[in-house]
Structures are given as C-alpha cells and as structure tokens.
Design a protein around this motif. Sequence first.
Motif, mmCIF file in Angstrom:
data_model
loop_
_atom_site.group_PDB
_atom_site.id
_atom_site.type_symbol
_atom_site.label_atom_id
_atom_site.label_comp_id
_atom_site.label_asym_id
_atom_site.label_seq_id
_atom_site.Cartn_x
_atom_site.Cartn_y
_atom_site.Cartn_z
ATOM 1 N N ASP A 12 37.457 34.848 -4.735
ATOM 2 C CA ASP A 12 38.591 35.758 -4.460
ATOM 3 C C ASP A 12 39.459 35.933 -5.946
ATOM 4 O OD1 ASP A 12 39.433 33.275 -3.703
ATOM 5 O OD2 ASP A 12 41.302 34.321 -3.261
ATOM 6 N N ALA A 13 39.976 36.889 -6.204
ATOM 7 C CA ALA A 13 40.882 36.921 -7.553
ATOM 8 C C ALA A 13 42.245 37.706 -7.040
ATOM 9 C CB ALA A 13 40.149 37.267 -8.635
ATOM 10 N N ARG A 39 32.868 40.718 3.991
ATOM 11 C CA ARG A 39 32.227 39.477 3.606
ATOM 12 C C ARG A 39 31.036 39.617 2.580
ATOM 13 N NH1 ARG A 39 30.049 35.846 6.177
ATOM 14 N NH2 ARG A 39 28.984 37.440 7.811
ATOM 15 N N GLY A 40 31.453 40.640 1.654
ATOM 16 C CA GLY A 40 30.441 40.762 0.501
ATOM 17 C C GLY A 40 29.113 41.363 0.779
ATOM 18 N N TYR A 41 27.969 40.686 0.178
ATOM 19 C CA TYR A 41 26.664 41.228 0.412
ATOM 20 C C TYR A 41 26.101 40.563 1.578
ATOM 21 C CZ TYR A 41 26.520 42.477 -4.505
ATOM 22 O OH TYR A 41 26.842 43.167 -5.473
ATOM 23 N N SER A 42 26.866 39.411 2.062
ATOM 24 C CA SER A 42 26.384 38.688 3.570
ATOM 25 C C SER A 42 26.716 39.723 4.435
ATOM 26 C CB SER A 42 27.174 37.369 3.716
ATOM 27 O OG SER A 42 27.062 36.802 4.827
ATOM 28 N N GLY A 43 28.111 40.058 4.325
ATOM 29 C CA GLY A 43 28.421 41.252 5.547
ATOM 30 C C GLY A 43 27.597 42.478 5.430
ATOM 31 N N ILE A 67 41.410 41.711 1.317
ATOM 32 C CA ILE A 67 41.335 42.148 2.861
ATOM 33 C C ILE A 67 39.949 42.192 3.379
ATOM 34 C CG2 ILE A 67 43.779 43.174 2.699
ATOM 35 C CD1 ILE A 67 42.341 45.747 2.704
ATOM 36 N N LEU A 68 39.193 42.584 2.529
ATOM 37 C CA LEU A 68 37.834 42.560 2.869
ATOM 38 C C LEU A 68 36.995 41.231 3.012
ATOM 39 C CD1 LEU A 68 36.720 45.793 1.038
ATOM 40 C CD2 LEU A 68 37.246 45.775 3.422
ATOM 41 N N ARG A 69 37.565 40.332 2.705
ATOM 42 C CA ARG A 69 37.361 38.968 2.497
ATOM 43 C C ARG A 69 35.823 38.865 1.822
ATOM 44 N NH1 ARG A 69 36.097 37.011 8.696
ATOM 45 N NH2 ARG A 69 35.482 39.001 8.762
ATOM 46 N N THR A 70 35.370 37.594 1.468
ATOM 47 C CA THR A 70 34.641 37.337 0.621
ATOM 48 C C THR A 70 33.538 36.199 0.854
ATOM 49 O OG1 THR A 70 33.706 37.376 -2.001
ATOM 50 C CG2 THR A 70 35.564 35.936 -0.985
#
Length: 319
Positions: A12-13, A39-43, A67-70
């Motif tokens: 995250d940044a 949660r990125g590509y996992s999600g 807010i979308l998490r990673t």
Amino acid sequence: MKCIGVLTSGGDAPGMNAAIRAVVRTGLDNGIRVMGIQRGYSGLINGELFEMDRRSVADTIQRGGTILRTARSKEFKTKEGRKKAVNILKAFGIDGLVVIGGDGSFRGASELAKQDICTIGIPGTIDNDLTYTDYTIGFDTAINTVLDAINKIRDTSTSHGRVSIIEVMGRNCGDIALYAGLAGGAESIIVPEKNYDLNELCKTILEGKIRGKRHNLILLAEGVGGADELAKKVQEITSIDTRATILGHIQRGGSPTCMDRVLASQMGYRAVELLFEGKTSRAIGIKFGKIIDEDIEEALNMPRNFNEKLYQIAMALSY
C-alpha cells in the motif's frame, strides 16, 4: 466503454485512495459504471467485486492505505489463475481495468492486456522505483514521514553525542534514503546504487567529532544491509555510541501529502480518459511536471537511472 474496474495491488502507498476516488468519480462523470475490486488480484480471482458510487469514495482523499485493501496473489501468477481473473471480469461486464500498484502489479496488468482486457496502470509505491516516471504515488508522503523521524532522532542523538543509523525502505532503489537524507541534513547516505567503504564512513564520523560535531546521522536503504549490524561495526571501529532505528512500515502509513493527493487525482482522471479512448496496456506517469503514459512493457524495461547529481549535492552539503 460501459463498465470499468479498479484495484490496488502489492504494497500500500499513501495516495492510493485519492487515485481510487479520481477513477470512480471520473468514470461516473462519463456515464460509466465502476466496480471496486477488493484485495487486488487475489480478490479478483475470488470474485470480491462491488459497484461503487460517489459516496463510496466520500471522505477518502485524506486517508492513507487503500479502502479496497490489497494482497499478493501467487495464484494470479499462474496461467490458470489469470484465466479465472479474465472470466470474472467478463462475468461482471467489465470492459477496462485500472491497476494501482508497483512493478509486479503492472506485470499483472500487462498479462491481462494480452488476453484482450483493456488495462491502465497507475504507479502506487513509496519506493519511487519505476524509472519511466519521475515520481510514484506515495513517495512524497513517505519521505516526509522519514524526514519527521530524522528531526526527532537528531534531537536525542545530539543530546547523547551518538551516531544514529536510520534504516529506510528501498530494496533496489535508494530514493527514499537519498531525498530524505538530503532534506534532513544526513552526514552519510548509503544506497544500493552506490558502493560505500566502512572504513571511510568511520573516518568521516571521527573527523566530524574532531570538528566538534555532537551527532552523526546516517541514512541507510534496506537493500544495502541491516542497520543493527552496521551500528555494531561503526561502534567497534569508532568507539562512539551508535544506535540503529528501523522505521519499517511507518513509512507506508499516514495521510498523503498535497503532492501525492494532486498527483493521484491527475493520474486517476487520466486513466479513465485513456480507457474511454480505447487505449490499453498503458502506464501513467509524470515527467517534467506533465502527465504522460507509456506502454507498460516498455515502462517496466526501462533501465534504472540513479540521480547522481542529487547524490553529489547531498555529499557536498553533508560536511
């Protein structure tokens, strides 16, 4: 272009939320539906998607993190995992995807582009290690966080007459150490791009002591080695009390600076413009104050250019 998706991937940044906000509101302003992918590509592989509206990103521009998490996804690195991701995007009717992250995230976007998914990359990483752009989202906030720590550590270092070694993030890129070290008046800056001599470092410290210096600050990028180990060696040679401070993930958090908020807003806006124009496999950046975009593959393969002049200035002003 009727529906687009947005995700954050990798580390995250600060400023990622500002970029998400820009993507969502620019998309809605152009009559496009926007799906948030958690949660990125996992999600994405697991179908963790939801429709976003203006309220979804209200009161987020000042927030750090995402807010979308990673998350990092090993499955996405496989051919089968990427096929799942493409099927999910098609199932939700997503025509284009905005990926906010670093080089690994961009490589994922490039793979999706090869499977006819329109993808745009926005550089979100505190390391500032993507050569094609002058700055990445989160870098300015991170160096200001480090600068605040330098100012505080100097106070206690001066009081005790110590050498303080401050370890910052940057495995392959020393920009955090370089910029924060110059701004913080560090006596020495140790980065992966430049070789350093331990004996020469200790000589500089001892010469400073002879001149009456009451403290000595060393900025160390994590890619060079550990601060604790270096502190032991410096103390053994100089006999000066030497302490190590590892800032760690404090550099990732916090409210983004004005620069990061503005940069993220510009890049998020441009990402939707590019998708609306039918562009794909593009990486957005900033060069000489102007927002630009490059082919993702070309952007990732550009050779790393260390700012030798800035390093030279930092060294000249350190004595």
